[in-house]
Write a protein that holds these residues in place. Sequence first.
Motif, PDB file in Angstrom:
ATOM      1  N   ALA A  15       8.566  29.347   6.807  1.00  0.00           N
ATOM      2  CA  ALA A  15       8.761  31.126   6.314  1.00  0.00           C
ATOM      3  C   ALA A  15       9.883  31.243   5.550  1.00  0.00           C
ATOM      4  CB  ALA A  15       7.848  31.878   7.105  1.00  0.00           C
ATOM      5  N   LEU A  16       9.568  31.691   4.617  1.00  0.00           N
ATOM      6  CA  LEU A  16      11.240  32.601   4.256  1.00  0.00           C
ATOM      7  C   LEU A  16      11.356  33.453   5.816  1.00  0.00           C
ATOM      8  CD1 LEU A  16      10.552  33.004  -0.022  1.00  0.00           C
ATOM      9  CD2 LEU A  16      12.201  31.607   1.649  1.00  0.00           C
ATOM     10  N   PRO A  17      12.610  34.043   5.699  1.00  0.00           N
ATOM     11  CA  PRO A  17      13.290  34.994   6.493  1.00  0.00           C
ATOM     12  C   PRO A  17      12.605  36.330   6.269  1.00  0.00           C
ATOM     13  CG  PRO A  17      15.145  33.709   5.903  1.00  0.00           C
ATOM     14  CD  PRO A  17      13.998  33.369   4.760  1.00  0.00           C
ATOM     15  N   ALA A  18      12.556  36.951   7.122  1.00  0.00           N
ATOM     16  CA  ALA A  18      12.156  38.759   7.002  1.00  0.00           C
ATOM     17  C   ALA A  18      13.076  39.838   6.453  1.00  0.00           C
ATOM     18  CB  ALA A  18      11.817  39.254   8.374  1.00  0.00           C
ATOM     19  N   LYS A  19      14.681  38.705   6.235  1.00  0.00           N
ATOM     20  CA  LYS A  19      15.884  39.503   5.226  1.00  0.00           C
ATOM     21  C   LYS A  19      16.394  39.103   5.403  1.00  0.00           C
ATOM     22  CE  LYS A  19      18.123  41.640   9.702  1.00  0.00           C
ATOM     23  NZ  LYS A  19      18.418  41.748  10.188  1.00  0.00           N
ATOM     24  N   ARG A  20      17.539  39.625   3.677  1.00  0.00           N
ATOM     25  CA  ARG A  20      18.373  38.041   3.224  1.00  0.00           C
ATOM     26  C   ARG A  20      19.277  38.347   4.819  1.00  0.00           C
ATOM     27  NH1 ARG A  20      19.720  35.552  -0.744  1.00  0.00           N
ATOM     28  NH2 ARG A  20      22.332  35.587  -1.249  1.00  0.00           N
ATOM     29  N   GLY A  21      19.687  36.563   4.964  1.00  0.00           N
ATOM     30  CA  GLY A  21      20.629  36.954   5.683  1.00  0.00           C
ATOM     31  C   GLY A  21      20.293  35.993   7.534  1.00  0.00           C
ATOM     32  N   PRO A  46      17.964  33.914  10.549  1.00  0.00           N
ATOM     33  CA  PRO A  46      17.324  32.963  10.464  1.00  0.00           C
ATOM     34  C   PRO A  46      16.460  32.195   9.457  1.00  0.00           C
ATOM     35  CG  PRO A  46      18.332  33.083  12.768  1.00  0.00           C
ATOM     36  CD  PRO A  46      18.423  34.375  11.771  1.00  0.00           C
ATOM     37  N   PHE A  47      15.716  31.284   8.932  1.00  0.00           N
ATOM     38  CA  PHE A  47      15.213  30.794   8.737  1.00  0.00           C
ATOM     39  C   PHE A  47      14.062  29.901   9.266  1.00  0.00           C
ATOM     40  CE2 PHE A  47      17.520  30.047   4.828  1.00  0.00           C
ATOM     41  CZ  PHE A  47      16.692  30.127   3.842  1.00  0.00           C
ATOM     42  N   THR A  51      30.636  26.054  21.351  1.00  0.00           N
ATOM     43  CA  THR A  51      30.498  27.358  22.536  1.00  0.00           C
ATOM     44  C   THR A  51      28.698  27.691  22.015  1.00  0.00           C
ATOM     45  OG1 THR A  51      30.842  28.690  20.936  1.00  0.00           O
ATOM     46  CG2 THR A  51      32.326  28.285  22.791  1.00  0.00           C
ATOM     47  N   LEU A  52      28.071  26.850  21.444  1.00  0.00           N
ATOM     48  CA  LEU A  52      26.821  27.121  21.369  1.00  0.00           C
ATOM     49  C   LEU A  52      26.298  27.859  21.491  1.00  0.00           C
ATOM     50  CD1 LEU A  52      24.528  24.057  23.684  1.00  0.00           C
ATOM     51  CD2 LEU A  52      25.473  23.851  20.729  1.00  0.00           C
ATOM     52  N   ASP A  53      26.995  29.929  20.253  1.00  0.00           N
ATOM     53  CA  ASP A  53      26.969  30.443  20.433  1.00  0.00           C
ATOM     54  C   ASP A  53      26.191  30.643  19.020  1.00  0.00           C
ATOM     55  OD1 ASP A  53      27.956  31.277  22.982  1.00  0.00           O
ATOM     56  OD2 ASP A  53      30.337  31.834  21.975  1.00  0.00           O
ATOM     57  N   LEU A  54      26.594  31.888  18.006  1.00  0.00           N
ATOM     58  CA  LEU A  54      26.328  32.358  17.254  1.00  0.00           C
ATOM     59  C   LEU A  54      26.204  30.826  15.998  1.00  0.00           C
ATOM     60  CD1 LEU A  54      26.702  35.480  16.221  1.00  0.00           C
ATOM     61  CD2 LEU A  54      24.966  35.001  16.727  1.00  0.00           C
ATOM     62  N   ALA A  55      25.125  31.028  14.857  1.00  0.00           N
ATOM     63  CA  ALA A  55      25.515  29.287  14.822  1.00  0.00           C
ATOM     64  C   ALA A  55      26.354  29.437  13.504  1.00  0.00           C
ATOM     65  CB  ALA A  55      24.115  29.304  13.426  1.00  0.00           C
ATOM     66  N   LEU A  56      27.236  28.588  13.110  1.00  0.00           N
ATOM     67  CA  LEU A  56      28.645  28.811  12.236  1.00  0.00           C
ATOM     68  C   LEU A  56      27.951  29.364  10.981  1.00  0.00           C
ATOM     69  CD1 LEU A  56      30.519  25.726  13.565  1.00  0.00           C
ATOM     70  CD2 LEU A  56      31.515  27.979  13.669  1.00  0.00           C
ATOM     71  N   PHE A  57      27.135  28.157  10.557  1.00  0.00           N
ATOM     72  CA  PHE A  57      26.679  28.608   9.143  1.00  0.00           C
ATOM     73  C   PHE A  57      24.726  27.020   9.602  1.00  0.00           C
ATOM     74  CE2 PHE A  57      28.041  24.235   8.608  1.00  0.00           C
ATOM     75  CZ  PHE A  57      27.333  23.594   7.930  1.00  0.00           C
ATOM     76  N   GLU A  58      23.979  27.759   7.846  1.00  0.00           N
ATOM     77  CA  GLU A  58      22.424  27.871   8.460  1.00  0.00           C
ATOM     78  C   GLU A  58      22.737  27.620   6.701  1.00  0.00           C
ATOM     79  OE1 GLU A  58      18.335  28.028   9.398  1.00  0.00           O
ATOM     80  OE2 GLU A  58      19.337  29.431   9.308  1.00  0.00           O
ATOM     81  N   ALA A  59      22.395  25.805   6.045  1.00  0.00           N
ATOM     82  CA  ALA A  59      22.348  25.741   4.537  1.00  0.00           C
ATOM     83  C   ALA A  59      20.366  25.403   4.289  1.00  0.00           C
ATOM     84  CB  ALA A  59      22.260  23.996   4.972  1.00  0.00           C
ATOM     85  N   ALA A  60      19.610  25.833   4.028  1.00  0.00           N
ATOM     86  CA  ALA A  60      18.040  25.451   3.269  1.00  0.00           C
ATOM     87  C   ALA A  60      18.271  24.635   2.251  1.00  0.00           C
ATOM     88  CB  ALA A  60      17.840  26.878   3.165  1.00  0.00           C
ATOM     89  N   PHE A  61      17.101  23.550   2.044  1.00  0.00           N
ATOM     90  CA  PHE A  61      17.216  22.763   1.322  1.00  0.00           C
ATOM     91  C   PHE A  61      15.916  23.109   0.345  1.00  0.00           C
ATOM     92  CE2 PHE A  61      20.523  21.421   3.897  1.00  0.00           C
ATOM     93  CZ  PHE A  61      21.312  20.913   3.400  1.00  0.00           C
ATOM     94  N   CYS A  62      16.037  23.178  -0.527  1.00  0.00           N
ATOM     95  CA  CYS A  62      14.641  23.243  -1.319  1.00  0.00           C
ATOM     96  C   CYS A  62      14.486  22.294  -1.920  1.00  0.00           C
ATOM     97  CB  CYS A  62      14.642  24.388  -2.263  1.00  0.00           C
ATOM     98  SG  CYS A  62      12.734  24.374  -3.502  1.00  0.00           S
ATOM     99  N   PHE A  63      14.331  20.747  -2.277  1.00  0.00           N
ATOM    100  CA  PHE A  63      13.816  19.193  -2.673  1.00  0.00           C
ATOM    101  C   PHE A  63      13.112  20.004  -3.713  1.00  0.00           C
ATOM    102  CE2 PHE A  63      15.549  18.428   1.302  1.00  0.00           C
ATOM    103  CZ  PHE A  63      16.314  17.242   0.875  1.00  0.00           C
TER     104      PHE A  63
END
Length: 127
Positions: free
Chosen positions: A21-27, A29-30, A75-87
């Motif tokens: 699904a799409l995230p509940a709010k911008r920013g 995690p998916f 450190t596996l704390d917060l994600a540095l970034f997430e990239a979501a791909f729409c093909f």
Amino acid sequence: MQLPAQAVAATALIEVVRISALPAKRGAPFPGEVVTHWAGNEAADALALIETLPGSEQHRCGFSPGWSIRAYEDTLDLALFEAAFCFSCYEVRMYGTAVPPALATQFFDAAAPSARTLLALFREAAL
């Protein structure tokens, strides 16, 4: 495609997510199932492949991404970034503290060999 260079250099682990699904709010995690983890050379190779994705014009589908990656440092704390791909609409949306605004939305050629390889890697990870 451009990824945040410092984040790429710091990435120790990638989660591959089958988005549900799409995230509940911008920013945020998916949502979806983490289907695999890539570390070491596997993570570096995936990021290098993503960086070879050629740019494209925007297509309209409403942005319905099927896959994302989340990059973490050791450190596996917060994600540095997430990239979501729409093909379908050839769009990538990136979120995270390491993502400058200029890189947040990009377009890639989903028909390019590198994009097909990336999609095959995602699908293989879900098996």
